[in-house]
Write an enzyme that holds these catalytic residues in place. Structure first.
Site, short mmCIF file in Angstrom:
data_model
loop_
_atom_site.label_atom_id
_atom_site.label_comp_id
_atom_site.label_asym_id
_atom_site.label_seq_id
_atom_site.Cartn_x
_atom_site.Cartn_y
_atom_site.Cartn_z
CB SER A 95 2.21 11.11 6.48
OG SER A 95 2.58 10.47 5.30
CG ASP A 217 -4.60 9.35 1.83
OD1 ASP A 217 -3.80 9.71 0.95
OD2 ASP A 217 -4.31 9.33 3.04
CG HIS A 245 -1.35 11.66 2.72
ND1 HIS A 245 -1.71 10.42 3.20
CD2 HIS A 245 -0.04 11.84 3.10
CE1 HIS A 245 -0.68 9.87 3.82
NE2 HIS A 245 0.33 10.71 3.79
#
Length: 267
Positions: A95, A217, A245
């Site tokens: 991320s 996602d 995610h």
């Protein structure tokens, strides 16, 4: 300063193998990589750490001024690499850590020799000609909700971020991770994460790069993965058969296979 203690650094795996640094995302800690470790430890020297303000890091080292920019977190990465005298390490960032890795590689190119971006997003806010997945109003509402009631926000958002509604234990794990983070420090990291714009920084990448996206996602839609792939010269894009995610938790076999194939190809 004892960097190892500050960032709760853990070194495991094969001491003679190439180095892999695993970096967690917002609201998480190094424990989120526990399902990836078994795929790496036999052949790679694996370094894990917690950003200051996360996990079991030294919370007294937190500085709102430093960590109000992704560059502050990138300095954490560089200082961990310097403390361990790492050279040519593969940096695996989940991320927001994917963009932190981009900045760290630019700061200390001798330390980081390749990048693996897991569900990356250089910009979460939509703009003309760019889809990040959220309007500016969406992000401001998200941040206001987080700041007003962090525990409530964590309970509501964790299942959305994780996806996989049929496996509620995954969302519960992420919620618990969020709730274990100091709310004031989480507020700073959240604003830094969701308001950042690292799109121009992608052009500076000069190392082999793997971009891992998921088929679905809610935080980083596939348009973002395509954007990152186009922006990073020579990068490889792999779409995982995974939802949510956090594919390293929800689909570890596919995620680990993609990471290993990339890393093994560099040897």
């Amino acid at each position: 300063m004892d960097i190892a203690r500050r960032n709760n650094v853990t070194v495991t795996g094969n001491p003679l193998g190439p180095v892999v640094v695993l970096a967690h995302g917002f609201g998480c800690d190094q424990n989120m990589w526990r399902l990836t470790l078994p795929a790496l430890v036999d052949d790679y020297r694996v370094v894990l750490f917690d950003y200051v303000g996360s996990g079991r890091s030294d919370l007294s080292a937190f500085s709102e001024d430093r960590y109000s920019s992704l560059h502050g977190y990138a300095r954490d990465v560089v200082e961990v690499c310097e403390a361990l005298d790492l050279r040519d390490a593969a940096f695996v960032g989940h991320s927001v850590s994917a963009m932190i890795g981009v900045l760290a590689a630019d700061m200390a190119p001798e330390r980081i020799g390749s990048l693996v971006m897991v569900a990356p997003s250089p910009r979460y806010i939509d703009e003309e000609g760019y889809r990040g997945g959220f309007s500016a109003e969406d992000i401001e509402e998200l941040l206001e909700s987080l700041e007003a009631n962090y525990l409530g926000w964590s309970g509501a958002m964790a299942p959305v971020i994780m996806g996989n509604a049929d496996r509620p234990e995954l969302g519960e794990e992420l919620r618990n991770s969020f709730c274990a983070t100091d709310p004031d420090m989480a507020r700073v990291f959240a604003r830094t994460t969701f308001l950042s714009d690292a799109r121009q920084d992608l052009k500076s990448v000069r190392v082999p790069t793997l971009v891992l996206e998921c088929t679905q996602d809610a935080i980083a839609p596939r348009e973002v993965g395509a954007f990152v792939h186009r922006a990073v010269p020579g990068s490889t894009l792999v779409t995982l058969d995974a939802t949510g995610h956090c594919p390293h938790l929800s689909a570890p076999e596919a995620t680990n296979a993609a990471i290993r194939a990339f890393l093994d190809g560099l040897r």
